[in-house]
Design a protein around this motif. Structure first.
Motif, mmCIF file in Angstrom:
data_model
loop_
_atom_site.group_PDB
_atom_site.id
_atom_site.type_symbol
_atom_site.label_atom_id
_atom_site.label_comp_id
_atom_site.label_asym_id
_atom_site.label_seq_id
_atom_site.Cartn_x
_atom_site.Cartn_y
_atom_site.Cartn_z
ATOM 1 N N GLY A 1 12.941 -10.580 38.089
ATOM 2 C CA GLY A 1 13.394 -11.056 39.405
ATOM 3 C C GLY A 1 13.322 -9.960 40.449
ATOM 4 O O GLY A 1 12.866 -10.172 41.579
ATOM 5 N N ALA A 2 13.750 -8.761 40.084
ATOM 6 C CA ALA A 2 13.694 -7.634 41.022
ATOM 7 C C ALA A 2 12.249 -7.272 41.335
ATOM 8 O O ALA A 2 11.896 -6.960 42.476
ATOM 9 C CB ALA A 2 14.431 -6.432 40.444
ATOM 10 N N THR A 3 11.386 -7.339 40.331
ATOM 11 C CA THR A 3 9.973 -7.011 40.534
ATOM 12 C C THR A 3 9.313 -8.020 41.465
ATOM 13 O O THR A 3 8.580 -7.650 42.379
ATOM 14 C CB THR A 3 9.246 -6.971 39.180
ATOM 15 O OG1 THR A 3 9.909 -6.042 38.333
ATOM 16 C CG2 THR A 3 7.805 -6.569 39.352
ATOM 17 N N VAL A 4 9.569 -9.297 41.232
ATOM 18 C CA VAL A 4 8.996 -10.346 42.087
ATOM 19 C C VAL A 4 9.523 -10.209 43.513
ATOM 20 O O VAL A 4 8.773 -10.345 44.485
ATOM 21 C CB VAL A 4 9.299 -11.744 41.506
ATOM 22 C CG1 VAL A 4 8.934 -12.846 42.489
ATOM 23 C CG2 VAL A 4 8.566 -11.937 40.197
ATOM 24 N N SER A 5 10.800 -9.920 43.648
ATOM 25 C CA SER A 5 11.398 -9.752 44.967
ATOM 26 C C SER A 5 10.746 -8.587 45.714
ATOM 27 O O SER A 5 10.400 -8.708 46.884
ATOM 28 C CB SER A 5 12.901 -9.520 44.836
ATOM 29 O OG SER A 5 13.469 -9.207 46.076
ATOM 30 N N GLN A 6 10.562 -7.462 45.038
ATOM 31 C CA GLN A 6 9.935 -6.312 45.681
ATOM 32 C C GLN A 6 8.480 -6.592 46.025
ATOM 33 O O GLN A 6 8.002 -6.200 47.089
ATOM 34 C CB GLN A 6 10.042 -5.077 44.782
ATOM 35 C CG GLN A 6 11.450 -4.541 44.688
ATOM 36 C CD GLN A 6 11.562 -3.388 43.697
ATOM 37 O OE1 GLN A 6 10.628 -3.104 42.956
ATOM 38 N NE2 GLN A 6 12.710 -2.738 43.699
ATOM 39 N N ALA A 7 7.771 -7.281 45.137
ATOM 40 C CA ALA A 7 6.378 -7.625 45.422
ATOM 41 C C ALA A 7 6.302 -8.583 46.612
ATOM 42 O O ALA A 7 5.424 -8.450 47.475
ATOM 43 C CB ALA A 7 5.728 -8.246 44.191
#
Length: 173
Positions: free
Chosen positions: A48-54
């Motif tokens: 979730g954090a990775t998708v949000s940052q991307a």
């Protein structure tokens, strides 16, 4: 096109390098993205954090591309926007001039004296409230005076001989 590609590459480099620079500046440990939670090599991932940052990076990149594209607008579109700003300025100036002069009423024929006073007040308003580039776009105080004069509802005795006096009475805003 070559400059666009270079700008996109620079933006992508910034997006990639910014978190690293922030980490170096903080001196804190990086967020653990994957970790082992048992001896059986079970791994969890904070997707979730990775998708949000991307998503944030992609949104920033798209906004940058849009800003670059706006700089490349054709001259005709820029002229339309400039003319719209002049029209807005003139409408506001004439409204101010009509409200500032006693005896002036919107959509009624103005006498020569009242018309000249409305012109002077409207022109002063335009010069005081328009940025320099917009005044230049409209032709300076002379061009603004002509445009205001053309929009006023004046009586039979009106003459554009009043324009030079109105322009010379304007103080720089």
């Amino acid at each position: 096109m070559k400059r666009f590609v270079l700008a996109a590459l620079a933006a992508a480099l910034f997006v990639v390098a910014a978190p690293m620079l922030a980490f170096a500046a903080d001196g804190a440990a990086p967020e653990t993205v994957a970790q082992s939670i048992s001896e059986t090599t079970k791994v969890t991932w904070a997707w979730g954090a990775t998708v949000s940052q991307a998503g944030q990076a992609i949104a920033w990149l798209l906004a940058s591309v849009a800003m670059v594209m706006l700089r490349k607008l054709p001259a005709n579109i820029v002229a339309i926007f400039g003319n719209a700003r002049v029209e807005l300025l003139l409408n506001n100036a004439i409204g101010y001039g009509l409200n500032a002069v006693q005896g002036a009423v919107k959509d009624k024929t103005l006498t020569v004296e009242v018309g000249n006073e409305v012109l002077a007040k409207a022109l002063q308003y335009a010069v005081d409230n328009a940025p320099g580039w917009l005044q230049s776009w409209a032709g300076g105080p002379e061009g603004l005076a002509k445009k205001i004069w053309a929009r006023l509802n004046l009586g039979e005795g009106a003459s554009d001989a009043a324009l030079p006096a109105a322009v010379s009475s304007v103080s720089a805003g």
